[in-house]
Design a protein around this motif. Structure first.
Motif, short mmCIF file in Angstrom:
data_model
loop_
_atom_site.label_atom_id
_atom_site.label_comp_id
_atom_site.label_asym_id
_atom_site.label_seq_id
_atom_site.Cartn_x
_atom_site.Cartn_y
_atom_site.Cartn_z
N SER A 66 -11.09 0.87 3.38
CA SER A 66 -11.22 1.60 4.64
C SER A 66 -10.11 2.64 4.80
CB SER A 66 -11.18 0.64 5.82
OG SER A 66 -12.21 -0.33 5.72
N ALA A 67 -8.97 2.39 4.15
CA ALA A 67 -7.82 3.29 4.29
C ALA A 67 -7.73 4.33 3.19
CB ALA A 67 -6.53 2.46 4.31
N ILE A 68 -8.67 4.32 2.24
CA ILE A 68 -8.58 5.22 1.10
C ILE A 68 -8.53 6.70 1.48
CG2 ILE A 68 -10.00 6.14 -0.80
CD1 ILE A 68 -10.42 3.37 -1.77
N PRO A 69 -9.33 7.18 2.44
CA PRO A 69 -9.22 8.60 2.81
C PRO A 69 -7.81 9.00 3.24
CG PRO A 69 -11.24 7.68 3.70
CD PRO A 69 -10.46 6.54 3.14
N ILE A 115 -5.02 7.44 2.36
CA ILE A 115 -4.15 7.33 1.19
C ILE A 115 -4.31 8.55 0.30
CG2 ILE A 115 -3.67 5.98 -0.88
CD1 ILE A 115 -4.59 3.49 0.67
N LEU A 116 -5.56 8.98 0.12
CA LEU A 116 -5.81 10.17 -0.70
C LEU A 116 -5.18 11.42 -0.08
CD1 LEU A 116 -9.50 9.79 -1.93
CD2 LEU A 116 -7.41 9.69 -3.29
N ALA A 117 -5.13 11.48 1.23
CA ALA A 117 -4.48 12.62 1.89
C ALA A 117 -3.01 12.67 1.51
CB ALA A 117 -4.64 12.51 3.40
N GLY A 118 -2.36 11.51 1.47
CA GLY A 118 -0.97 11.46 1.04
C GLY A 118 -0.80 11.85 -0.42
N VAL A 119 -1.74 11.40 -1.26
CA VAL A 119 -1.67 11.75 -2.68
C VAL A 119 -1.85 13.26 -2.87
CG1 VAL A 119 -2.80 11.44 -4.92
CG2 VAL A 119 -2.46 9.48 -3.42
N ILE A 120 -2.73 13.87 -2.08
CA ILE A 120 -2.93 15.31 -2.16
C ILE A 120 -1.64 16.06 -1.82
CG2 ILE A 120 -4.14 17.27 -1.13
CD1 ILE A 120 -6.54 15.40 -0.72
N LEU A 121 -0.99 15.63 -0.74
CA LEU A 121 0.29 16.24 -0.36
C LEU A 121 1.33 16.06 -1.47
CD1 LEU A 121 0.52 15.14 3.39
CD2 LEU A 121 -0.04 17.41 2.51
N VAL A 160 1.49 -1.77 1.72
CA VAL A 160 0.66 -2.96 1.98
C VAL A 160 1.54 -4.13 2.41
CG1 VAL A 160 -0.78 -4.72 0.88
CG2 VAL A 160 -1.26 -2.31 0.48
N TYR A 161 2.65 -4.31 1.75
CA TYR A 161 3.56 -5.41 2.13
C TYR A 161 4.11 -5.19 3.53
CZ TYR A 161 7.75 -8.21 2.54
OH TYR A 161 8.71 -9.08 2.99
N LEU A 162 4.55 -3.97 3.82
CA LEU A 162 5.17 -3.69 5.13
C LEU A 162 4.18 -3.85 6.28
CD1 LEU A 162 7.32 -0.55 4.22
CD2 LEU A 162 8.13 -2.89 4.59
N VAL A 163 2.92 -3.47 6.05
CA VAL A 163 1.93 -3.51 7.13
C VAL A 163 1.22 -4.85 7.21
CG1 VAL A 163 -0.20 -2.46 8.01
CG2 VAL A 163 1.57 -1.01 7.02
N GLU A 164 0.85 -5.42 6.08
CA GLU A 164 -0.01 -6.60 6.07
C GLU A 164 0.74 -7.93 5.94
OE1 GLU A 164 -3.16 -6.33 6.68
OE2 GLU A 164 -3.17 -4.14 6.62
N ILE A 173 4.22 9.04 0.06
CA ILE A 173 3.06 8.18 -0.19
C ILE A 173 3.16 6.90 0.65
CG2 ILE A 173 1.88 6.81 -1.94
CD1 ILE A 173 2.59 8.95 -3.97
N MET A 174 4.35 6.36 0.76
CA MET A 174 4.54 5.14 1.56
C MET A 174 4.18 5.38 3.02
SD MET A 174 8.03 3.31 0.18
CE MET A 174 8.00 2.20 1.60
N ARG A 175 4.68 6.46 3.60
CA ARG A 175 4.45 6.72 5.02
C ARG A 175 2.98 7.00 5.31
NH1 ARG A 175 7.56 4.54 8.22
NH2 ARG A 175 7.08 6.05 9.86
N THR A 176 2.34 7.81 4.48
CA THR A 176 0.93 8.11 4.71
C THR A 176 0.06 6.87 4.51
OG1 THR A 176 0.77 8.90 2.41
CG2 THR A 176 1.11 10.55 4.12
N THR A 177 0.40 6.03 3.54
CA THR A 177 -0.36 4.80 3.32
C THR A 177 -0.17 3.83 4.49
OG1 THR A 177 -0.09 5.04 0.92
CG2 THR A 177 -0.76 2.88 1.74
N GLU A 178 1.06 3.75 4.99
CA GLU A 178 1.31 2.90 6.16
C GLU A 178 0.45 3.32 7.35
OE1 GLU A 178 5.30 1.56 7.43
OE2 GLU A 178 6.03 2.61 5.65
N GLU A 179 0.43 4.61 7.63
CA GLU A 179 -0.37 5.09 8.76
C GLU A 179 -1.85 4.85 8.53
OE1 GLU A 179 0.90 6.08 11.58
OE2 GLU A 179 2.90 5.75 10.75
N ALA A 180 -2.31 5.02 7.28
CA ALA A 180 -3.72 4.78 6.97
C ALA A 180 -4.09 3.31 7.16
CB ALA A 180 -4.02 5.22 5.54
N LEU A 181 -3.20 2.41 6.76
CA LEU A 181 -3.46 0.97 6.92
C LEU A 181 -3.43 0.56 8.39
CD1 LEU A 181 -1.31 -0.44 3.97
CD2 LEU A 181 -3.79 -0.29 4.08
#
Length: 276
Positions: free
Chosen positions: A188-191, A193-199, A87-91, A151-159
């Motif tokens: 909006s980015a939760i799907p 983020i959850l994909a990263g958590v699943i991995l 969130v910090y890196l993207v927003e 988790i960081m990379r997948t969250t960044e891409e989701a955001l």
């Protein structure tokens, strides 16, 4: 008669290669699952889920409890750190900031490090330097460090995939930056983020090298997080390596496979509900 052009030939060849690759991947997956089920299902029994592990009955129940504990503690540490860092890196960080570039290179590098290196790092830091000995907490912290870049990379891409119109609309209605991030962007980015958590969960459940050096291989449920305990993956490895209960290792593989499928299904169900 239609003229066959080089572009059409190239398109047909590429389409054939894509279908062939997909078919080979699916066939390999089916073969692996079939092999595990055929070898493991005949050896499944209620004794495998006995509360205590002993020499007469190599129960997997303690390893199952330890796997759930290890997964929960690792995610409890890694998910907040990974999501808030993204969130910090993207927003908040400025576009083209050197810090963002350095963090990006660092996370990419950490993602490619073999798990055995994380295990040696955890052993030197938690087991030796901090003198925790073999402990569930040391293993969970090691796994948290290991899955944090993922988790960081997948969250960044989701955001980044959230349209800027959402942010602009929120700002236009008078919402601040923090409120926009937590009420508009993150939901909006939760799907993604959850994909990263699943991995990350899949990597935790199947990890052995990092945990052998940090959590140990004791086949019991520890009294607390400072005790040693083995997960299902280590339990499977230990049974196969000892050679005395190879049939139980196949049965453990079936249980491990079922757990991974259930986790993925549950996460996908939650992602769909949240998206709606």
């Amino acid at each position: 008669m239609k003229k066959i052009t080089p572009a059409k030939i190239q398109s047909a060849v590429l389409k054939t290669l894509v279908w062939l690759s997909a078919a080979i991947t699916a066939a390999v997956l089916v073969c692996i699952i079939a092999y595990i089920l055929i070898k493991g299902i005949p050896h499944l029994s209620l004794d495998l889920f006995a509360f205590e592990y002993n020499s007469e009955n190599q129960s997997l129940f303690p390893a199952l409890v330890n796997t759930v504990t290890m997964t929960f503690v690792s995610l409890l540490i890694a998910v907040p750190l990974g999501v808030f860092s993204a969130v910090y890196l993207v927003e908040y960080a400025k576009r083209g900031n050197k810090l963002v570039t350095i963090v990006g290179i660092t996370t990419e590098t950490l993602s490619g490090i073999p798990s055995i290196v994380y295990g040696l790092f955890g052993y030197l830091l938690f087991t030796t330097k901090l003198k925790w000995s073999y402990s569930m907490l040391g293993g969970a912290l090691t796994l948290a460090i290991m899955i944090l870049p993922l988790i960081m990379r997948t969250t960044e891409e989701a955001l980044k995939s959230v349209p800027d119109n959402y942010r602009e609309g929120s700002f236009g209605l008078g919402a601040g930056k923090l409120r926009t991030v937590f009420t508009v962007v993150l939901p909006s980015a939760i799907p993604g983020i959850l994909a990263g958590v699943i991995l990350a969960i899949g990597r935790i459940v199947g990890e052995t090298a990092a945990l052998i050096f940090t959590a140990g291989t004791v086949a019991q449920i520890p009294e607390n997080l400072m005790g040693s305990g083995r997960t299902l993956a280590i339990h499977l490895y230990a049974l196969w390596n000892e050679g005395l209960a190879a049939d139980k290792s196949y049965a453990t593989a079936v249980v491990l496979l079922v757990i991974v499928v259930l986790i993925n299904s549950l996460s996908s169900f939650i992602a769909k509900k949240v998206s709606k």
